[in-house]
Structures are given as structure tokens and as C-alpha cells.
Scaffold this motif. Sequence first.
Motif, PDB file in Angstrom:
ATOM      1  N   SER A 139       1.292  17.345  -1.435  1.00 17.83           N
ATOM      2  CA  SER A 139       0.588  16.766  -0.299  1.00 17.83           C
ATOM      3  C   SER A 139       1.324  17.165   0.984  1.00 17.83           C
ATOM      4  O   SER A 139       2.492  16.795   1.159  1.00 17.83           O
ATOM      5  CB  SER A 139       0.522  15.238  -0.395  1.00 17.83           C
ATOM      6  OG  SER A 139      -0.169  14.701   0.708  1.00 17.83           O
ATOM      7  N   LEU A 188      -1.956  10.469  -8.960  1.00 22.55           N
ATOM      8  CA  LEU A 188      -1.279   9.272  -8.469  1.00 22.55           C
ATOM      9  C   LEU A 188       0.214   9.489  -8.277  1.00 22.55           C
ATOM     10  O   LEU A 188       0.882  10.085  -9.120  1.00 22.55           O
ATOM     11  CB  LEU A 188      -1.510   8.134  -9.470  1.00 22.55           C
ATOM     12  CG  LEU A 188      -0.713   6.846  -9.278  1.00 22.55           C
ATOM     13  CD1 LEU A 188      -1.157   6.131  -8.001  1.00 22.55           C
ATOM     14  CD2 LEU A 188      -0.893   5.936 -10.495  1.00 22.55           C
ATOM     15  N   SER A 238      -6.731   5.627  -2.688  1.00 19.26           N
ATOM     16  CA  SER A 238      -5.813   6.611  -2.123  1.00 19.26           C
ATOM     17  C   SER A 238      -6.373   8.022  -2.262  1.00 19.26           C
ATOM     18  O   SER A 238      -6.304   8.826  -1.322  1.00 19.26           O
ATOM     19  CB  SER A 238      -4.453   6.520  -2.810  1.00 19.26           C
ATOM     20  OG  SER A 238      -3.625   7.605  -2.438  1.00 19.26           O
ATOM     21  N   ALA A 293      -6.154   1.017  -6.499  1.00 25.35           N
ATOM     22  CA  ALA A 293      -5.322   1.595  -5.444  1.00 25.35           C
ATOM     23  C   ALA A 293      -5.287   3.116  -5.551  1.00 25.35           C
ATOM     24  O   ALA A 293      -5.326   3.825  -4.532  1.00 25.35           O
ATOM     25  CB  ALA A 293      -3.908   1.028  -5.516  1.00 25.35           C
ATOM     26  N   ARG A 348      -9.137   8.405   0.474  1.00 27.79           N
ATOM     27  CA  ARG A 348      -8.693   8.345   1.871  1.00 27.79           C
ATOM     28  C   ARG A 348      -7.710   9.452   2.218  1.00 27.79           C
ATOM     29  O   ARG A 348      -7.753  10.013   3.320  1.00 27.79           O
ATOM     30  CB  ARG A 348      -8.092   6.969   2.148  1.00 27.79           C
ATOM     31  CG  ARG A 348      -9.159   5.875   2.128  1.00 27.79           C
ATOM     32  CD  ARG A 348      -8.586   4.480   2.081  1.00 27.79           C
ATOM     33  NE  ARG A 348      -9.659   3.477   2.092  1.00 27.79           N
ATOM     34  CZ  ARG A 348      -9.500   2.202   1.774  1.00 27.79           C
ATOM     35  NH1 ARG A 348      -8.289   1.760   1.426  1.00 27.79           N
ATOM     36  NH2 ARG A 348     -10.525   1.363   1.792  1.00 27.79           N
ATOM     37  N   GLU A 349      -6.821   9.798   1.278  1.00 22.46           N
ATOM     38  CA  GLU A 349      -5.894  10.901   1.544  1.00 22.46           C
ATOM     39  C   GLU A 349      -6.628  12.232   1.607  1.00 22.46           C
ATOM     40  O   GLU A 349      -6.293  13.104   2.411  1.00 22.46           O
ATOM     41  CB  GLU A 349      -4.812  10.951   0.454  1.00 22.46           C
ATOM     42  CG  GLU A 349      -3.727   9.910   0.615  1.00 22.46           C
ATOM     43  CD  GLU A 349      -2.911  10.152   1.877  1.00 22.46           C
ATOM     44  OE1 GLU A 349      -2.203  11.165   1.953  1.00 22.46           O
ATOM     45  OE2 GLU A 349      -3.007   9.327   2.796  1.00 22.46           O
ATOM     46  N   LYS A 373       0.831  -1.221   0.000  1.00 16.47           N
ATOM     47  CA  LYS A 373       0.000   0.000   0.000  1.00 16.47           C
ATOM     48  C   LYS A 373       0.855   1.257   0.000  1.00 16.47           C
ATOM     49  O   LYS A 373       0.592   2.215   0.715  1.00 16.47           O
ATOM     50  CB  LYS A 373      -0.974  -0.012   1.192  1.00 16.47           C
ATOM     51  CG  LYS A 373      -1.891  -1.232   1.199  1.00 16.47           C
ATOM     52  CD  LYS A 373      -2.947  -1.137   2.269  1.00 16.47           C
ATOM     53  CE  LYS A 373      -3.763  -2.420   2.370  1.00 16.47           C
ATOM     54  NZ  LYS A 373      -4.338  -2.867   1.099  1.00 16.47           N
ATOM     55  N   ARG A 374       1.895   1.239  -0.819  1.00 10.36           N
ATOM     56  CA  ARG A 374       2.751   2.425  -0.958  1.00 10.36           C
ATOM     57  C   ARG A 374       2.334   3.248  -2.177  1.00 10.36           C
ATOM     58  O   ARG A 374       3.138   3.670  -2.979  1.00 10.36           O
ATOM     59  CB  ARG A 374       4.220   2.001  -1.044  1.00 10.36           C
ATOM     60  CG  ARG A 374       4.777   1.508   0.289  1.00 10.36           C
ATOM     61  CD  ARG A 374       6.272   1.246   0.245  1.00 10.36           C
ATOM     62  NE  ARG A 374       6.590  -0.026  -0.400  1.00 10.36           N
ATOM     63  CZ  ARG A 374       7.153  -0.155  -1.587  1.00 10.36           C
ATOM     64  NH1 ARG A 374       7.440   0.925  -2.300  1.00 10.36           N
ATOM     65  NH2 ARG A 374       7.423  -1.340  -2.098  1.00 10.36           N
ATOM     66  N   VAL A 375       1.015   3.412  -2.297  1.00 10.28           N
ATOM     67  CA  VAL A 375       0.433   4.264  -3.329  1.00 10.28           C
ATOM     68  C   VAL A 375      -0.225   5.437  -2.630  1.00 10.28           C
ATOM     69  O   VAL A 375      -0.978   5.255  -1.669  1.00 10.28           O
ATOM     70  CB  VAL A 375      -0.605   3.487  -4.172  1.00 10.28           C
ATOM     71  CG1 VAL A 375      -1.351   4.420  -5.115  1.00 10.28           C
ATOM     72  CG2 VAL A 375       0.071   2.373  -4.950  1.00 10.28           C
ATOM     73  N   THR A 376       0.079   6.642  -3.092  1.00 11.27           N
ATOM     74  CA  THR A 376      -0.469   7.823  -2.433  1.00 11.27           C
ATOM     75  C   THR A 376      -0.966   8.812  -3.482  1.00 11.27           C
ATOM     76  O   THR A 376      -0.948   8.520  -4.686  1.00 11.27           O
ATOM     77  CB  THR A 376       0.584   8.471  -1.516  1.00 11.27           C
ATOM     78  OG1 THR A 376      -0.039   9.484  -0.735  1.00 11.27           O
ATOM     79  CG2 THR A 376       1.734   9.070  -2.320  1.00 11.27           C
ATOM     80  N   SER A 377      -1.431   9.960  -3.033  1.00 15.59           N
ATOM     81  CA  SER A 377      -1.975  10.973  -3.936  1.00 15.59           C
ATOM     82  C   SER A 377      -1.433  12.342  -3.586  1.00 15.59           C
ATOM     83  O   SER A 377      -1.270  12.678  -2.401  1.00 15.59           O
ATOM     84  CB  SER A 377      -3.511  11.008  -3.834  1.00 15.59           C
ATOM     85  OG  SER A 377      -4.077   9.768  -4.175  1.00 15.59           O
TER      86      SER A 377
END
Length: 366
Positions: free
Chosen positions: A355, A154, A189, A185, A192-193, A129-133
Motif C-alpha cells: 500500500s 487484511l 477498509s 472492518a 475505503r482504502e 480503526k487501526r485496520v487497513t488493507s
Amino acid sequence: MSQSVAKSCERCQTLPEKLELEGAGRVFLWLPLGHSFGKLVKVLGDSGREYQVTPQAQCVAVRLDGSHLGNFVADVMGALTGEESRATRALFVQGHGEPGLGDYPRVGSLTQLLTMARAGWLVDMLAEKRVTSHYQPIVRAKDTREVYAYEALLRGQERDGSLVPPGKMLSLARDADLLFQLDLAARLSAVREAARLGLQVPVFINFTPTAIYDPAFCLRSTVAAIAEVGMPPQNVVFEIIESDHTPDANHLKTLIAYYRQAGFRVALDDLGAGYSSLNLIHQLRPDIMKLDMELIRGIHQDAYKASITEKLLELAQKLGILTVAEGIETPEELRWVREHGVDFVQGYLIAKPASPPVTKTPSFTD
């Protein structure tokens, strides 16, 4: 609700097991033609590798460690022509056994096997789960100090925290048949982010139509995440990438209907980047149209771009569709789109993705 209805999409949520490409095993190669088979056998004989042949099936089984799989497949592809490589079927099986019925769905081309051998880092990134936004503001054209929304973009994260650009991830995901998992994913992200950062304005979320089989199953996790964080449906805008859309118009319509039924809005992204923009507008009837950055780049100096964009804006205004000009990088570009009635703008002139995102955007006056 029945169990079958409640079930989420396994295709989107299941990652290939890296163990399939790890440890000692055998690579099975089924060659398309007799001379291709002979060519490979000669190359293997010269290399000194341990291998077995089944001439009647034009099959070669080569013993090696999974960690060397990528280099081996690259060597094989170097010995064959492009057409031979594309026609050769390949499978890596752990241990000493022969392929079983459960292995045959994994049979693919040499190119696919090479891609999967090199996709371990992406599988790890998704599994961990090392995917972020990152989020880029979309501001009102008339007053760029007013943030209307944020677009979720992404990003991947290495274990040391450094960022992986989306292009690298998406390109490999397409080749390695991981686009379903990466697209999911990215959507999760984005939701949730945005909640973690406390964003109270609309959030634009990209999605790839070709990564969704059936919205009732493939999008269930995304809709559940939106409800879980308490994000108002009207604050969610799903973007269809015009230049990457599925050719199946009915599939697109089904996706749009699903989103709208859930109370979300829909934006058509990259408008002007493809040949079918006008067809998509009338087929999908988006709430928002985003003008492609290549169309906007230097628009104040390009009569062709200006004429095309003027017509698109005129059409949007007549149909009551909101518009966003992407990729605004200069005051001149901003001035042009502002004068021609664009509702919102987005680009490096305003702010870069970040971010947490920029909350105070600069003012530009004529």
C-alpha cells in the motif's frame, strides 16, 4: 424505508467493552463435577487468594484485578484437566456485586475467558480503526504487464505504525468471538482504502460466510461504503474462501444472491483446498474461480496436481468461469498455467501485497 429495515447489524458493529475485564472484580467459576470443585478450592487455598465458595452450585468466586485475569485463568486451566476446563463456566464481574441477569449472556468457557482477557489489543485495534488493507495485483496470464484487478488483503496496525499479520488477528478473532467485527472492518477498509488510493480496476474483497447472519443487515454497511465512494458495482468481486466456508449451502446461496442483486461479482477462493470444491461450483456458480496456491506450487513437477488442475480448468472453460492461479512464485509455474489456459495470475513472482500497490508489473515471456 422502515426503521427496522434501515437498521444495520449490531452484532457486527458492537465491540465488547474492555471495562468488563478491567479494574477490581470477581471471577465466578462454575465447576462441572464435585471433584473438580474440590480440586480448584484446594489450589486456591494453597495460593492464598481471596475467594468464596457456594458448594450447592459448585461455584467459586475469586477476588482479583482484571489486569491479572489472563494469568489467573491460565493457572486454573493448568490445575484442571482439558475436559474440566472446557466444561467449567466462567464470568468476570466488576466490583463486589453478584452477577445479574444482564451478565449471564457473557458466561462462557474458561478458554473463552482466557482468550477475551488476552484480546484487549484486538479490541483496541478495532475500536481505534487501526485496520487497513494492502493490495496485490492480479494480472493477465498472457501479458503480466496488464493489471486486471487487485486483491485487498487484511493488515492490522500497531500504534507505532508497525504491521500485524492477518493470521494472528483472524485466529484470535475466532477464539474471542470477534470475527464478525473484524470481518466487517476488513471489508470496509478494502473499499475505503481502494477509493483513497484511486484504484480504477476491480477490487477483490474477502469475506467470511460464518461472520454474516443475514446479508440484508450484516452487509448493509459494506454496500453503503461502496456506494459512498462511488465504486462501480461491477468493479467489486467478493471472494468466498472455499476452505473456510459455512456448511449451510442455503446460507451461502442467500449471500451470493444478495451480492449479485447489488451488481457485484463473486469469486470462489482457495479452490482445491477443500473436499467440496465441485459441489460449491455447481451450488454457487461463481463468476471467477481462484485456484489454491498449494495446488499451483510446483505444479510443473507434480503429475497429480497437474491432472487435478487441468480438469478444474477444463470445467471452468466449459462453464464460462474466469480463472485465477494464486501463489505464482516461479517462471515455471507461470509457464504451466499460461499453457493450460488460466486467465489471470497472482503471486510473489508478479508482486507482493503493498500500500500503495504496485502499478507496473514485470513482463514474462516464454
